[in-house]
Design a protein around this motif. Structure first.
Motif, short mmCIF file in Angstrom:
data_model
loop_
_atom_site.label_atom_id
_atom_site.label_comp_id
_atom_site.label_asym_id
_atom_site.label_seq_id
_atom_site.Cartn_x
_atom_site.Cartn_y
_atom_site.Cartn_z
N SER A 105 -3.81 21.64 -7.23
CA SER A 105 -2.56 21.50 -8.15
C SER A 105 -1.51 22.59 -8.05
O SER A 105 -1.63 23.32 -7.04
CB SER A 105 -2.88 21.24 -9.70
OG SER A 105 -1.90 20.96 -10.43
N ALA A 109 1.08 24.17 -13.89
CA ALA A 109 1.15 22.66 -14.00
C ALA A 109 1.51 22.27 -15.60
O ALA A 109 0.69 22.69 -16.25
CB ALA A 109 0.28 21.73 -13.32
N ARG A 110 2.45 21.64 -15.72
CA ARG A 110 2.73 21.37 -17.11
C ARG A 110 3.82 19.98 -17.05
O ARG A 110 4.26 19.74 -15.85
CB ARG A 110 3.17 22.06 -17.86
CG ARG A 110 4.53 22.94 -17.68
CD ARG A 110 4.71 24.22 -18.52
NE ARG A 110 5.82 24.98 -17.73
CZ ARG A 110 5.89 25.76 -16.93
NH1 ARG A 110 4.71 25.92 -16.15
NH2 ARG A 110 7.08 26.30 -16.44
N THR A 118 5.21 19.66 -8.56
CA THR A 118 4.68 20.01 -9.70
C THR A 118 4.24 18.78 -10.75
O THR A 118 3.21 18.51 -11.20
CB THR A 118 4.86 21.43 -10.37
OG1 THR A 118 5.07 22.45 -9.55
CG2 THR A 118 3.68 21.54 -11.54
N TYR A 122 0.88 17.34 -12.05
CA TYR A 122 0.20 17.55 -13.29
C TYR A 122 0.14 16.10 -13.61
O TYR A 122 -1.16 15.88 -14.12
CB TYR A 122 1.53 17.95 -14.15
CG TYR A 122 0.92 18.15 -15.62
CD1 TYR A 122 0.07 19.05 -16.10
CD2 TYR A 122 1.20 17.09 -16.56
CE1 TYR A 122 -0.65 19.22 -17.22
CE2 TYR A 122 0.66 17.01 -17.57
CZ TYR A 122 -0.17 18.00 -18.17
OH TYR A 122 -0.62 18.11 -19.43
N GLU A 125 -3.53 15.60 -12.31
CA GLU A 125 -4.55 16.38 -13.10
C GLU A 125 -4.93 15.17 -14.38
O GLU A 125 -5.62 15.16 -14.76
CB GLU A 125 -3.83 17.72 -14.08
CG GLU A 125 -3.80 18.87 -12.80
CD GLU A 125 -3.45 19.94 -13.58
OE1 GLU A 125 -3.48 19.92 -14.79
OE2 GLU A 125 -3.30 20.96 -12.90
N GLU A 126 -3.55 14.67 -15.20
CA GLU A 126 -3.94 13.93 -16.04
C GLU A 126 -4.86 12.64 -15.83
O GLU A 126 -5.78 12.33 -16.25
CB GLU A 126 -2.71 13.30 -16.59
CG GLU A 126 -1.70 14.28 -17.27
CD GLU A 126 -2.16 14.57 -18.61
OE1 GLU A 126 -2.98 15.31 -18.92
OE2 GLU A 126 -1.38 13.92 -19.57
N ARG A 139 -4.76 25.35 -9.42
CA ARG A 139 -3.36 25.55 -9.50
C ARG A 139 -2.75 26.57 -8.87
O ARG A 139 -2.72 28.01 -9.43
CB ARG A 139 -3.03 25.68 -11.15
CG ARG A 139 -3.41 24.34 -11.98
CD ARG A 139 -2.94 24.66 -13.33
NE ARG A 139 -2.91 23.40 -14.07
CZ ARG A 139 -2.60 23.40 -15.47
NH1 ARG A 139 -2.43 24.55 -16.27
NH2 ARG A 139 -2.80 22.50 -16.07
#
Ligand SMILES: NC(=O)c1ccc[n+]([C@@H]2O[C@H](COP(=O)([O-])OP(=O)(O)OC[C@H]3O[C@@H](n4cnc5c(N)ncnc54)[C@H](OP(=O)(O)O)[C@@H]3O)[C@@H](O)[C@H]2O)c1
Length: 284
Positions: A105, A109-110, A118, A122, A125-126, A139
């Motif tokens: 990632s 990441a957000r 990114t 993200y 990732e979810e 990350r």
């Protein structure tokens, strides 16, 4: 068995080279679009399997018998296509009883980052978190190896023309990342961990220009051009407009600090100091 997607890319190849020092070649599965690109590994006994992130039917075959997957994030210029590609990979992993997913990632990441790349990572990732398969997120901050592209022909013109303001980047060696990933793929106790993988210092582009000036014994300055000028310059090099958008979003992300986080996790995973930016720049 450990499977690696994007196995013929820079990070994939480097990770396989480190893995070959730790496990038998027959325990490694290199997943690529074009198997000829990994003949060097095939000759050593690594299994190669063909899949395209755009083609779910190919993907669902390649994780058979695999316990651990290194899912290397897609390049994904167009965010929606990239998200679909990542979703295809995750769905195929879920169908195959995989025990551990290691995913590459982006640092910090957000949701709703300015850098488009990114956003995709993200999102992935979810997806992975929702599978309930133990995961490890690498990350990664910006690769040191991206510096030649970021600075363009600065060594000849003495100018880094880049719209990053005073935003900093915690540049990290891609080779160090590969070694750390190989350690995690073959180690224990990395389940459900999120690792921020960065160099040990963050540099503004003014500071990067200073490092280049010192290491190359020339004078290089950072010129903080506007987004518009940056865009025009990229288009003048015939770069497709969607790539230009991605690159502008990256510069904007740098400007507001999306790549500035510094973390010591990489050195812990390596058990040594990480590669130094000054040394990298000296060799440019
Ligand atoms: N942190 C950073 O600074 C940074 C910089 C650049 C990229 N990245 C991210 O990190 C990832 C790994 O970096 P890298 O240097 O190894 O990138 P890279 O050398 O460009 O490798 C990308 C890999 O993705 C594969 N790929 C792309 N589209 C595919 C598709 N539709 N189906 C199957 N495979 C596909 C490529 O295969 P082909 O050879 O068949 O195209 C290649 O193996 C990149 O993909 C990107 O998400 C991070």
């Amino acid at each position: 068995m450990i499977a690696i997607t994007g196995a013929n890319g820079n990070l994939g190849k480097s990770t396989i080279q480190f893995l070959l020092q730790k496990v038998a070649p027959t325990d490694i599965v290199a997943i690529v679009r074009n198997p000829e690109t990994v003949n060097e590994f095939k000759e050593k006994g690594v299994t190669t399997r063909q899949a395209d992130y755009n083609d779910y039917n190919t993907l669902k075959e390649v994780f058979k018998g695999v316990e651990t997957v290194l899912q290397i994030s897609t390049i994904g210029v167009d965010t929606e296509t990239a998200k679909q590609q990542e979703k295809n990979v995750v769905n195929a992993i879920v169908e195959n009883n995989v025990k551990h997913i290691v995913y590459t990632s982006m640092v910090q990441a957000r949701p709703n980052t300015v850098f488009q790349g990114t956003q995709t990572q993200y999102y992935t990732e979810e997806l992975i978190r929702r599978t309930n398969i133990p995961y490890t997120f690498f990350r990664n901050s910006m690769y040191m190896e991206a510096i030649p592209e970021l600075i363009g022909n600065a060594l000849q013109t003495n100018e880094i023309r880049y719209p990053s303001g005073s935003g900093k980047v915690s540049f990290v060696s891609r080779t160090d990342i590969a070694e750390a990933i190989a350690n995690v793929l073959t180690g224990n106790a990395h389940g459900n961990q999120t690792y921020e993988i960065t160099g040990n210092t963050a540099y503004s582009f003014d500071e990067l220009a200073g490092v280049i000036s010192k290491e190359k014994s020339i004078t290089v300055n950072h010129v903080d051009i506007s987004d518009e000028v940056f865009r025009e310059e990229l288009i003048s090099y015939q770069i497709p407009v969607e790539v230009v958008d991605l690159l502008v979003s990256m510069a904007n992300g740098i400007k507001i600090g999306e790549f500035s986080h510094v973390d010591s996790t990489l050195e812990k995973l390596l058990g040594r100091k990480s590669f130094d930016l000054n040394k990298y720049v000296k060799e440019l």
